[in-house]
Design a protein around this motif. Structure first.
Motif, PDB file in Angstrom:
ATOM      1  N   ASN A 219       0.810  -1.227   0.000  1.00 17.40           N
ATOM      2  CA  ASN A 219       0.000   0.000   0.000  1.00 17.40           C
ATOM      3  C   ASN A 219       0.842   1.275   0.000  1.00 17.40           C
ATOM      4  O   ASN A 219       0.292   2.373  -0.090  1.00 17.40           O
ATOM      5  CB  ASN A 219      -0.947   0.001   1.200  1.00 17.40           C
ATOM      6  CG  ASN A 219      -1.849  -1.225   1.163  1.00 17.40           C
ATOM      7  OD1 ASN A 219      -2.315  -1.618   0.086  1.00 17.40           O
ATOM      8  ND2 ASN A 219      -2.029  -1.863   2.306  1.00 17.40           N
ATOM      9  N   ASP A 248      -1.053  -9.115   0.081  1.00 16.26           N
ATOM     10  CA  ASP A 248      -2.276  -8.831  -0.665  1.00 16.26           C
ATOM     11  C   ASP A 248      -2.070  -7.571  -1.507  1.00 16.26           C
ATOM     12  O   ASP A 248      -2.016  -6.465  -0.974  1.00 16.26           O
ATOM     13  CB  ASP A 248      -3.447  -8.629   0.301  1.00 16.26           C
ATOM     14  CG  ASP A 248      -4.734  -8.281  -0.463  1.00 16.26           C
ATOM     15  OD1 ASP A 248      -4.754  -8.460  -1.709  1.00 16.26           O
ATOM     16  OD2 ASP A 248      -5.690  -7.826   0.188  1.00 16.26           O
ATOM     17  N   SER A 250      -4.124  -6.980  -4.106  1.00 15.75           N
ATOM     18  CA  SER A 250      -5.346  -6.866  -4.919  1.00 15.75           C
ATOM     19  C   SER A 250      -5.947  -5.459  -4.907  1.00 15.75           C
ATOM     20  O   SER A 250      -6.558  -5.037  -5.877  1.00 15.75           O
ATOM     21  CB  SER A 250      -6.398  -7.870  -4.416  1.00 15.75           C
ATOM     22  OG  SER A 250      -6.712  -7.599  -3.065  1.00 15.75           O
ATOM     23  N   LYS A 251      -5.722  -4.713  -3.823  1.00 16.00           N
ATOM     24  CA  LYS A 251      -6.400  -3.407  -3.701  1.00 16.00           C
ATOM     25  C   LYS A 251      -5.851  -2.358  -4.672  1.00 16.00           C
ATOM     26  O   LYS A 251      -6.591  -1.527  -5.185  1.00 16.00           O
ATOM     27  CB  LYS A 251      -6.284  -2.883  -2.274  1.00 16.00           C
ATOM     28  CG  LYS A 251      -7.097  -3.671  -1.261  1.00 16.00           C
ATOM     29  CD  LYS A 251      -6.836  -3.187   0.155  1.00 16.00           C
ATOM     30  CE  LYS A 251      -7.034  -4.301   1.165  1.00 16.00           C
ATOM     31  NZ  LYS A 251      -6.072  -5.445   0.947  1.00 16.00           N
ATOM     32  N   ASN A 252      -4.531  -2.390  -4.902  1.00 15.51           N
ATOM     33  CA  ASN A 252      -3.914  -1.315  -5.681  1.00 15.51           C
ATOM     34  C   ASN A 252      -3.106  -1.853  -6.863  1.00 15.51           C
ATOM     35  O   ASN A 252      -2.132  -1.249  -7.273  1.00 15.51           O
ATOM     36  CB  ASN A 252      -3.012  -0.462  -4.782  1.00 15.51           C
ATOM     37  CG  ASN A 252      -1.978  -1.320  -4.061  1.00 15.51           C
ATOM     38  OD1 ASN A 252      -2.187  -2.518  -3.883  1.00 15.51           O
ATOM     39  ND2 ASN A 252      -0.876  -0.724  -3.682  1.00 15.51           N
ATOM     40  N   TYR A 253      -3.510  -3.006  -7.380  1.00 13.00           N
ATOM     41  CA  TYR A 253      -2.760  -3.641  -8.474  1.00 13.00           C
ATOM     42  C   TYR A 253      -3.583  -3.719  -9.756  1.00 13.00           C
ATOM     43  O   TYR A 253      -4.782  -3.959  -9.722  1.00 13.00           O
ATOM     44  CB  TYR A 253      -2.332  -5.051  -8.059  1.00 13.00           C
ATOM     45  CG  TYR A 253      -1.924  -5.918  -9.222  1.00 13.00           C
ATOM     46  CD1 TYR A 253      -0.793  -5.588  -9.987  1.00 13.00           C
ATOM     47  CD2 TYR A 253      -2.660  -7.035  -9.591  1.00 13.00           C
ATOM     48  CE1 TYR A 253      -0.423  -6.360 -11.078  1.00 13.00           C
ATOM     49  CE2 TYR A 253      -2.295  -7.820 -10.675  1.00 13.00           C
ATOM     50  CZ  TYR A 253      -1.178  -7.467 -11.418  1.00 13.00           C
ATOM     51  OH  TYR A 253      -0.819  -8.228 -12.500  1.00 13.00           O
TER      52      TYR A 253
END
Lengths: 331, 331
Positions: A219, A248, A250-253
């Motif tokens: 992040n 993880d 997944s949020k910013n990829y």
């Protein structure tokens, strides 16, 4: 090891997209869109690619009011055997030249090399260029590509276009902050129709090492973007990072291969690929978002399948590589 | 521009020569000589080249009691399409990798790139590797090479071998002193049987710029050595330097293509070529002469013909390039 820079800045990037690429969601972000006839007035497709790459450099220099003599070094690479598109492009400029080859990770390879020349102030201005041409790549890597032949849903579509960027050691609002050079990863996959699966583990290894070396959380970045994994490779990477590295992303990829085309609407199977795929997305849309400060910290992770038809015919699997470059907006 | 270094040293070089190369005058200087059967126990010729390059790295590391983790970066390139020999070699090591392509100028390209990473102390140890295999090159570039077919006297013979060198920022008795990156020179020559004529002007441009930028006379160097111009290209370079740049290099100049084989006795036409040609001569004989301080200042100028069969079939001429590296013994 991950290198951090204090003296390397992004001055400009010039993107030329083919028609199919311009039919995607990023149309408005490209500097030029070349005609549907993929010859661009040249006699051969290979020369059409040379024209695109040459134009991307000339137009980059013109826009920045620079001449050949202002540029200390040109670094470029492409998919043509003997990186012919880059060699014949460099012939058109009176600039020292280094040819590189890491397939679709060529852009980030070039940025890492250029950054070390700029960091120790050997040079002031370096241009990095790359290109790909759908039909040149199909001819060279997939010949014979039969009309109407079945394509796998995991196949990616080689993007047509060229991109040249200008790095400098004179301060701008966007800096090249760090780079992590990739290692060759080969999980034994031989399926040329599933390059996303081939390359995802290389991206994972590089992203992990980059974050670990700099003691950063995923992040830390507003966006982590891989080169051309496509829709299946993208999901494989998310799962792989979670499973193998307990990270993880997944949020910013996202993946440039999923961003360049309107997947589902355009006939591109699992998405875009080719050295210019990541270049077109990063130095049109992402670069402009960074200039608007909508994205401030971006980790670009172009991915390359070091696929050789000769070795594949000899039953070898496909080695892959990925280099990460941290790009940051300066307040 | 010419870069000078204060922090880049040559630690070691490991050379593996083929049998034909070992039948030449430098036999005693090579670390290894591989058997006449050019397969070296592998199933294909391409894999034989991969084995040579892999062995040259492993043996270099072993001799210096180093492991993969001690090496920060591997830089390599070769003549196989997609530089497959280098990619598949790098797969065998857990070392960050950059693939490069400047044909037979690959070695000096790698030294220049490595030197900038070492100069700013990003990295401590970098391995640069290259190779070529006569039959792989003949297959790829000259296919069909018919048995008994006529060869031109200006043709050169692609050397078989591999060479890996170790550069470090820890002081040794031999330093990488300077580098001048070449520009693409293309005089319009299309004759693949006369690469010496293709490449000589590129070597001339680089040698002139190197000497001019550093305000040095050719005699500053004990030896100026080009990569693989062969007997005809060597004479062309001497004449060209005299005529175009008013510089006489004849007293202290030689060409690795003329040094590797016993020309006239061995069936190699105008001499040796291939990326490993200059590497074998420089890092066996010349390197050992420098260690004995018989040669103290050497300018190596590997030369590359950026020849693409595809573009040649499309009636294009052959671009060439040459990078100069100054290597000096420290008192």
């Amino acid at each position: 090891m991950t290198i951090q820079y204090n003296n390397v800045y992004l001055k400009d990037g010039y993107t030329i997209a083919g028609t199919y690429e311009a039919d995607g969601p990023l149309r408005e972000y490209f500097d030029d869109i070349y005609p549907k006839d993929l010859y661009f007035g040249e006699k051969t497709l290979e020369k059409a690619e040379i024209k695109m790459q040459t134009d991307s450099i000339s137009k980059l220099l013109n826009r920045n009011k620079l001449n050949d003599k202002d540029i200390n070094l040109l670094i470029s690479g492409d998919l043509q055997n003997q990186i012919a598109a880059s060699n014949y492009t460099a012939r058109n400029f009176n600039i020292p030249f280094l040819g590189i080859y890491n397939a679709c990770a060529t852009l980030s390879e070039g940025i890492s090399i250029a950054s070390s020349y700029l960091e120790n102030k050997n040079f002031n201005n370096i241009v990095i260029s790359t290109s790909s041409h759908n039909m040149v790549a199909e001819k060279q890597f997939r010949n014979p590509t039969e009309y109407g032949a079945y394509k796998h849903k995991t196949t990616t579509f080689t993007a047509t276009g060229a991109c040249s960027i200008l790095l400098t050691n004179k301060k701008t609002n966007i800096k090249i902050e760090s780079s992590t050079i990739g290692k060759i990863i080969d999980k034994g996959i031989t399926d040329v129709n599933h390059m996303g699966a081939v390359m995802a583990p290389a991206a994972a290894d590089t992203i992990y090492r980059h974050l670990h070396n700099l003691n950063r959380d995923p992040n830390y970045y507003d966006l982590i973007v891989t080169g051309d994994l496509g829709v299946y490779g993208k999901q494989i990477l998310i799962d792989y990072m979670k499973k193998v590295y307990k990270l993880d992303i997944s949020k910013n990829y996202n993946d440039c291969g999923c961003m360049l085309f309107d997947i589902g609407k355009q006939p591109v199977y699992a998405g875009a690929s080719g050295p210019v795929c990541s270049a077109l997305v990063i130095f049109s849309y992402i670069y402009k978002e960074m200039k608007k400060k909508k994205l401030k910290k971006v980790l670009i992770v172009p991915t390359g399948a070091l696929f050789s038809p000769t070795l594949l015919f000899q039953k070898e699997s496909i080695p892959s590589i990925s280099h990460a470059i941290g790009i940051e907006v300066i307040k």
